[in-house]
Design a protein around this motif. Structure first.
Motif, PDB file in Angstrom:
ATOM      1  N   LYS A 182       0.818  -1.219   0.000  1.00 16.11           N
ATOM      2  CA  LYS A 182       0.000   0.000   0.000  1.00 16.11           C
ATOM      3  C   LYS A 182       0.848   1.263   0.000  1.00 16.11           C
ATOM      4  N   GLU A 183       1.991   1.235   0.661  1.00 20.48           N
ATOM      5  CA  GLU A 183       2.830   2.444   0.707  1.00 20.48           C
ATOM      6  C   GLU A 183       4.278   2.055   0.976  1.00 20.48           C
ATOM      7  N   VAL A 207       8.170   4.232  -7.674  1.00 21.80           N
ATOM      8  CA  VAL A 207       7.700   2.933  -7.188  1.00 21.80           C
ATOM      9  C   VAL A 207       6.209   2.822  -7.480  1.00 21.80           C
ATOM     10  N   ALA A 208       5.833   1.826  -8.279  1.00 24.80           N
ATOM     11  CA  ALA A 208       4.414   1.572  -8.535  1.00 24.80           C
ATOM     12  C   ALA A 208       3.897   0.685  -7.408  1.00 24.80           C
ATOM     13  N   THR A 209       3.129   1.273  -6.493  1.00 25.02           N
ATOM     14  CA  THR A 209       2.552   0.506  -5.389  1.00 25.02           C
ATOM     15  C   THR A 209       1.318  -0.246  -5.904  1.00 25.02           C
ATOM     16  N   ASP A 210       0.669  -0.972  -5.007  1.00 25.43           N
ATOM     17  CA  ASP A 210      -0.555  -1.678  -5.370  1.00 25.43           C
ATOM     18  C   ASP A 210      -1.805  -0.889  -4.974  1.00 25.43           C
ATOM     19  N   LYS A 259       4.455 -13.603 -11.802  1.00 21.58           N
ATOM     20  CA  LYS A 259       4.264 -13.012 -10.474  1.00 21.58           C
ATOM     21  C   LYS A 259       5.581 -13.005  -9.710  1.00 21.58           C
ATOM     22  N   GLN A 260       5.933 -11.826  -9.200  1.00 20.95           N
ATOM     23  CA  GLN A 260       7.132 -11.723  -8.383  1.00 20.95           C
ATOM     24  C   GLN A 260       6.823 -12.131  -6.951  1.00 20.95           C
ATOM     25  N   SER A 261       7.872 -12.355  -6.182  1.00 19.57           N
ATOM     26  CA  SER A 261       7.723 -12.794  -4.797  1.00 19.57           C
ATOM     27  C   SER A 261       6.732 -11.922  -4.038  1.00 19.57           C
ATOM     28  N   GLY A 262       5.766 -12.579  -3.389  1.00 22.77           N
ATOM     29  CA  GLY A 262       4.741 -11.830  -2.665  1.00 22.77           C
ATOM     30  C   GLY A 262       5.081 -11.549  -1.217  1.00 22.77           C
ATOM     31  N   ALA A 270       8.022  -4.817  -0.045  1.00 23.67           N
ATOM     32  CA  ALA A 270       8.643  -3.517   0.241  1.00 23.67           C
ATOM     33  C   ALA A 270      10.140  -3.674   0.491  1.00 23.67           C
ATOM     34  N   GLU A 271      10.499  -4.727   1.217  1.00 20.96           N
ATOM     35  CA  GLU A 271      11.918  -4.990   1.515  1.00 20.96           C
ATOM     36  C   GLU A 271      12.698  -5.252   0.221  1.00 20.96           C
TER      37      GLU A 271
END
Length: 314
Positions: free
Chosen positions: A6-7, A36-39, A293-296, A300-301
């Motif tokens: 989210k941020e 950074v493209a957040t969700d 799909k990248q690691s979920g 953020a890390e």
């Protein structure tokens, strides 16, 4: 279901500023920025309460693909992509308008037309059009670029009269907008899609116009499926589309259009999952490539680490 991002709230060496938009978090440096493209997902200029898993990756990777595919038309700001959710590039001085271009009468334009308006952003529209009809030719309907709150429709004449963009530069923006829309239309057609409408943002760097932000993503563009379009129009049926419009329709059906006093409807896990699935579907349909799909976990890390590593090398 994994939780979307989210941020972000990173602090990097030599960082000079930070801006959080409706969807993107931007980290400024002396001559470049990391976007950074957040969700996060917004509709009616309101950020909805829950992020959509993989949405940021979808937006970032579609934008990168189409910026590369249009770089012969106009130079763009991106130089590197150190993470699936991150683009790094030039820090441009942004023009305070968004160049919206429409090939069909859909979305906001249709809502205005339905209310009886026949002039949109100074452009006259013919009588007798139905929702989703193809326009005689693509029209440019700019909006102001609001730092917060709602973007507002504005005409070419108002932009020039208010000195928002000098006339010679505005003519250049119009030229680029039409050329980009034509290229986007051709790419979409190859995938069995119609590019209905979209928006472009521009900036200046070293006295040259650059295409900035993102292009041809579901957040900035609307697509129809080409197959069956004419039959659906003739029968007065809704078009099968790929865009964020389905989110707006869900909100409208649940009594929300961003107006004062209205409550955002509850976003259940099922609603969030369905929106995520639609974004992935759009990625695969628009690009013609499978979505990886990248690691979920610890997204953020991962993003912070990849930006840090990039900055250390550059």
């Amino acid at each position: 279901m994994i939780e979307g991002i989210k941020e972000t709230n990173f602090h990097f060496p030599n960082q000079t500023g930070f801006y959080s938009g409706k969807v993107r978090d931007i980290y400024f440096f002396e001559d470049k920025l990391a976007m950074v493209a957040t969700d996060r997902i917004s509709a009616f200029d309101v950020i909805l309460p829950r992020p959509i898993p993989y949405k940021g990756q979808v937006l970032n990777q579609i934008a990168q693909k189409f910026l590369k595919a249009t770089s012969d038309i106009v130079p763009n700001w991106i130089s590197d992509a150190p993470d699936p959710n991150v683009s790094i590039g030039l820090k441009c001085d942004t023009y305070a308008v968004e160049m919206v271009i429409r090939g069909y009468l859909a979305g906001h334009a249709w809502r205005e037309y339905k209310e009886g308006k026949r002039v949109l952003c100074g452009v006259a529209l013919p009588e007798g059009l139905k929702e989703n009809d193809k326009l005689p030719e693509p029209i440019i309907t700019p909006t102001t670029k609001a730092m917060e709150g709602h973007d507002e429709d504005i005409s070419r004449e108002e932009i020039l009269a208010q000195g928002i963009v000098p006339e010679s530069e505005y003519i250049q923006l119009e030229k680029y907008t039409r050329a980009l829309f034509q290229r986007g239309t051709e790419i979409a057609a190859e995938q069995g899609l119609i590019l209905v409408d979209t928006k472009y943002e521009f900036g200046r760097f070293n006295n040259e116009v650059y295409l900035i932000d993102e292009i041809h993503t579901p957040d900035s563009s609307r697509y129809f499926y080409k197959e069956g379009y004419e039959d659906r129009q003739a029968a007065g049926e809704k078009q099968k589309q790929l865009s964020k419009e389905f989110v707006r329709q869900w909100l409208i059906e649940n009594g929300f259009q961003g107006k004062e006093g209205q409550q955002i409807p509850t976003m259940t896990d099922e609603v969030v999952q369905s929106i995520s699935d639609r974004y992935i579907e759009l990625y695969e349909k628009v690009t013609g490539e499978p979505f990886e799909k990248q690691s979920g976990t610890n997204v953020a890390e991962r993003i912070q680490k990849n930006i840090k590593n990039y900055l250390a090398k550059h």
